[in-house]
Each structure stands twice: as C-alpha cells, then as structure tokens.
Design an enzyme around this catalytic site. Structure first.
Site, PDB file in Angstrom:
ATOM      1  N   CYS A 232       0.160   3.916   2.592  1.00  0.00           N
ATOM      2  CA  CYS A 232       0.601   3.487   3.933  1.00  0.00           C
ATOM      3  C   CYS A 232       2.043   3.894   4.177  1.00  0.00           C
ATOM      4  O   CYS A 232       2.409   4.308   5.274  1.00  0.00           O
ATOM      5  CB  CYS A 232       0.449   1.976   4.098  1.00  0.00           C
ATOM      6  SG  CYS A 232      -1.253   1.394   4.016  1.00  0.00           S
TER       7      CYS A 232
ATOM      8  N   CYS B 222       0.836  -1.203   0.000  1.00  0.00           N
ATOM      9  CA  CYS B 222       0.000   0.000   0.000  1.00  0.00           C
ATOM     10  C   CYS B 222       0.874   1.258   0.000  1.00  0.00           C
ATOM     11  O   CYS B 222       1.532   1.569   0.997  1.00  0.00           O
ATOM     12  CB  CYS B 222      -0.910  -0.053   1.237  1.00  0.00           C
ATOM     13  SG  CYS B 222      -1.606   1.516   1.754  1.00  0.00           S
TER      14      CYS B 222
END
Ligand SMILES: [Zn+2]
Length: 145
Positions: free
Chosen positions: A71, A68
């Site tokens: 993230c 991700c």
C-alpha cells in the site's frame, strides 16, 4: 459532511459540498478561485457515501492500511493520479482498519485494492499495486463507459 479546504490565497477555510469537489470554486473571503481538489481525500464511511452519491466525476478509491507494505508502494502513484486528474476525477483513500465495514461492503480482502465508481455505481475493481497510468486509464474508461 462537506470537506473543509484552506484557500491557497488567504488561508480562509471554505466548506466544499461533495458535488463541487472537482469544480473550480471561489473563496468566500478573498473571492479568488479555489482550484479543484488535486490530492487524495482521506474518507471514512460517511464521507465516502456523501461523495459517492454526489460526485459528478469518476472516483478512484484506494483501500489501504498502514501495516501494508505494498500500500505504501502504491501511495505515490495514488497521489500522482489525483494531481493528473484534477477537475476530472476524485481520488479517495479508505483506511480498512478504520472503516472495516466499508471494506467488507466491497469485498476487499487483499490490499491495496482499487475500486472505480461513476454515477454512484462500482465500475471496476482490482487488487494489487499498479502505476498511475493504469489508475488513470481506469478513470478514463469509467468516464467513457
Ligand atoms: Zn481566500
């Protein structure tokens, strides 16, 4: 499952019970102070539950995954939050690939997803990248709420 921390003075590994992670402790070997945890703690489901049930300070949980991109953008903000709130809060990182059942428990779909807990209860939750000021204000609100 207590957390193992190395003493910054002598290197001795000390076992820290979950309820004392945000406290100043004392090294079992050299007797110097062990400062409260000031960095994010990588938690699996067992450690998450242990800390959730025993911590006496608000907890910020970063649900994330390695694939991700956002993230990774949020990660330095999470690190900064852990440093800024040392002794007043705890910051956990939960890898949703390794702990999918924990992510499902809190209905985590989009990540990063930030959940704030206090006294064992979910106080607030929000998906998406935010800065450390926002994270810290969530923790402050949880403490006062
Ligand atoms: Zn020591």
């Amino acid at each position: 499952m207590p957390l193992i921390r190395s003493c910054p003075h002598c290197g001795q590994k000390n076992r820290i019970p979950a309820r004392h992670l945000a406290d100043t402790g004392r090294c079992g070997h050299c007797k110097n102070d062990l400062p409260p945890v000031a960095e994010p703690i990588a938690a699996d489901t067992a450690l998450f539950d242990e800390i959730l049930q025993n911590a006496r300070v608000p907890i910020l949980v970063d649900f994330w995954a390695d694939w991700c991109g956002p993230c990774h953008m949020a990660a330095p903000e999470v690190v900064r939050t852990a440093a800024d709130t040392q002794g007043r809060a705890l910051v956990l990182k939960v890898d949703t690939e390794q702990s999918p059942q924990l992510a499902a428990r809190y209905n985590v779909r989009g990540i990063p997803n930030f959940a704030v807990f206090h006294t064992g209860r979910l106080v607030s939750q929000q998906a998406g990248v935010v800065g450390h000021q926002q994270m810290e204000s969530w923790l402050e609100a949880a403490r006062n709420g």
